[in-house]
Design an enzyme around this catalytic site. Structure first.
Site, PDB file in Angstrom:
ATOM      1  N   SER A 157      -8.370   9.947   8.077  1.00 59.41           N
ATOM      2  CA  SER A 157      -7.102  10.354   7.164  1.00 59.41           C
ATOM      3  C   SER A 157      -7.448  10.533   5.736  1.00 59.41           C
ATOM      4  O   SER A 157      -6.959  11.352   4.965  1.00 59.41           O
ATOM      5  CB  SER A 157      -6.036   9.495   7.325  1.00 59.41           C
ATOM      6  OG  SER A 157      -5.584   9.463   8.746  1.00 59.41           O
ATOM      7  N   LYS A 173       0.916  -1.268   0.156  1.00 62.21           N
ATOM      8  CA  LYS A 173      -0.177   0.091  -0.038  1.00 62.21           C
ATOM      9  C   LYS A 173       0.978   1.151   0.041  1.00 62.21           C
ATOM     10  O   LYS A 173       1.637   1.413   0.934  1.00 62.21           O
ATOM     11  CB  LYS A 173      -0.750  -0.073   1.237  1.00 62.21           C
ATOM     12  CG  LYS A 173      -2.334   0.326   0.942  1.00 62.21           C
ATOM     13  CD  LYS A 173      -3.259   0.020   2.078  1.00 62.21           C
ATOM     14  CE  LYS A 173      -3.251   1.190   3.234  1.00 62.21           C
ATOM     15  NZ  LYS A 173      -4.257   1.015   4.528  1.00 62.21           N
ATOM     16  N   ARG A 184     -15.554   4.456  14.847  1.00 58.64           N
ATOM     17  CA  ARG A 184     -16.384   5.484  14.408  1.00 58.64           C
ATOM     18  C   ARG A 184     -17.765   5.059  13.955  1.00 58.64           C
ATOM     19  O   ARG A 184     -18.705   5.656  14.071  1.00 58.64           O
ATOM     20  CB  ARG A 184     -15.871   6.257  13.278  1.00 58.64           C
ATOM     21  CG  ARG A 184     -14.608   7.050  13.322  1.00 58.64           C
ATOM     22  CD  ARG A 184     -13.680   7.337  12.334  1.00 58.64           C
ATOM     23  NE  ARG A 184     -13.197   6.163  11.754  1.00 58.64           N
ATOM     24  CZ  ARG A 184     -11.994   6.084  10.865  1.00 58.64           C
ATOM     25  NH1 ARG A 184     -11.642   7.227  10.314  1.00 58.64           N
ATOM     26  NH2 ARG A 184     -11.568   5.125  10.454  1.00 58.64           N
TER      27      ARG A 184
HETATM   28  P1  ADP Z   1      -5.662   1.880   9.431  1.00 62.59           P
HETATM   29  O1  ADP Z   1      -5.159   2.247   8.257  1.00 62.59           O
HETATM   30  O2  ADP Z   1      -5.276   0.824  10.365  1.00 62.59           O
HETATM   31  O3  ADP Z   1      -6.857   2.120   9.632  1.00 62.59           O
HETATM   32  P2  ADP Z   1      -5.590   4.649  10.369  1.00 62.59           P
HETATM   33  O4  ADP Z   1      -4.494   5.528  10.598  1.00 62.59           O
HETATM   34  O5  ADP Z   1      -6.787   5.127   9.307  1.00 62.59           O
HETATM   35  O6  ADP Z   1      -5.044   2.901  10.431  1.00 62.59           O
HETATM   36  O7  ADP Z   1      -6.227   4.392  11.920  1.00 62.59           O
HETATM   37  C1  ADP Z   1      -5.689   4.066  12.961  1.00 62.59           C
HETATM   38  C2  ADP Z   1      -6.870   3.787  14.081  1.00 62.59           C
HETATM   39  O8  ADP Z   1      -7.337   5.131  14.398  1.00 62.59           O
HETATM   40  C3  ADP Z   1      -8.153   3.146  13.689  1.00 62.59           C
HETATM   41  O9  ADP Z   1      -8.649   2.283  15.011  1.00 62.59           O
HETATM   42  C4  ADP Z   1      -8.971   3.900  13.406  1.00 62.59           C
HETATM   43  O10 ADP Z   1     -10.176   3.432  13.551  1.00 62.59           O
HETATM   44  C5  ADP Z   1      -8.897   4.994  14.410  1.00 62.59           C
HETATM   45  N1  ADP Z   1      -9.377   6.154  13.999  1.00 62.59           N
HETATM   46  C6  ADP Z   1      -9.055   7.017  12.846  1.00 62.59           C
HETATM   47  N2  ADP Z   1      -9.573   8.137  12.988  1.00 62.59           N
HETATM   48  C7  ADP Z   1     -10.535   8.120  14.084  1.00 62.59           C
HETATM   49  C8  ADP Z   1     -11.456   9.095  14.254  1.00 62.59           C
HETATM   50  N3  ADP Z   1     -11.745  10.197  13.626  1.00 62.59           N
HETATM   51  N4  ADP Z   1     -11.992   8.888  15.766  1.00 62.59           N
HETATM   52  C9  ADP Z   1     -11.581   7.735  16.153  1.00 62.59           C
HETATM   53  N5  ADP Z   1     -10.624   6.665  15.769  1.00 62.59           N
HETATM   54  C10 ADP Z   1     -10.436   7.021  14.617  1.00 62.59           C
END
Ligand code: ADP
Length: 152
Positions: free
Chosen positions: A129, A42, A91
């Protein structure tokens, strides 16, 4: 025994949603290891060095937090670091379904591990993100969605 958790993610880039989960988890654990996943297949938007530097900028002074990069399975990182917990944020129900299968497979592979979920704070439930990346790509202002002081 020390309560060590791994918070795995891509943090591409770190958002206020991530920051909120980590800060709210601080009273629950002795140590939080933020594991920035480097997934060969990725392609990330921001290079791993920048993603780590932002996390250091936000959490570098917090004695309970360590930031590192890893490749491979999260449970293998947990084994190496003696972590018995994986921290994840929830979420939506889609997050739940996705997390449920990963969490249960992790439990089958490493029975000592438990995944701990914190519900997203309501104000950050729609922050991701990928949305932040889209806004950046299109020249919009993401200040309200990323932690204080993060500049692109
Ligand atoms: P991944 O690619 O493993 O999902 P992320 O960086 O997108 O990694 O997310 C890491 C963690 O943070 C995950 O558990 C995701 O659910 C949590 N997370 C991301 N954004 C939020 C948010 N806005 N509120 C709560 N948890 C979040």
């Amino acid at each position: 025994m020390e309560k060590i958790t791994v918070f795995p993610g891509s943090f591409d880039p770190v958002t206020r949603g991530h920051e909120s989960i980590i800060r709210r988890a601080l009273p629950l654990f002795d140590k939080i290891i933020i594991g920035v996943g480097e997934n060969g297949e990725k392609k990330s938007f921001f290079p791993v060095e920048r993603r780590v530097a932002w996390l250091n900028q936000i959490f570098g002074n917090e004695p309970k937090i360590r930031i590192l990069t890893y490749t491979g399975l999260t449970i293998d990182l947990c084994r190496r670091k003696n972590a018995r917990f994986i921290l994840r944020g929830l979420r939506t129900s889609a997050d739940f379904e996705f997390e449920r299968s990963i969490g249960q497979v992790n439990k089958l592979m490493y029975p000592e591990i438990d995944t701990v979920f914190l519900l997203s704070a309501p104000e950050y439930a729609s922050v991701s993100s990928s949305i932040v990346r889209d806004i950046i790509r299109n020249g919009g202002d993401v200040k309200q969605f990323v932690p204080e002081g993060i500049i692109f």
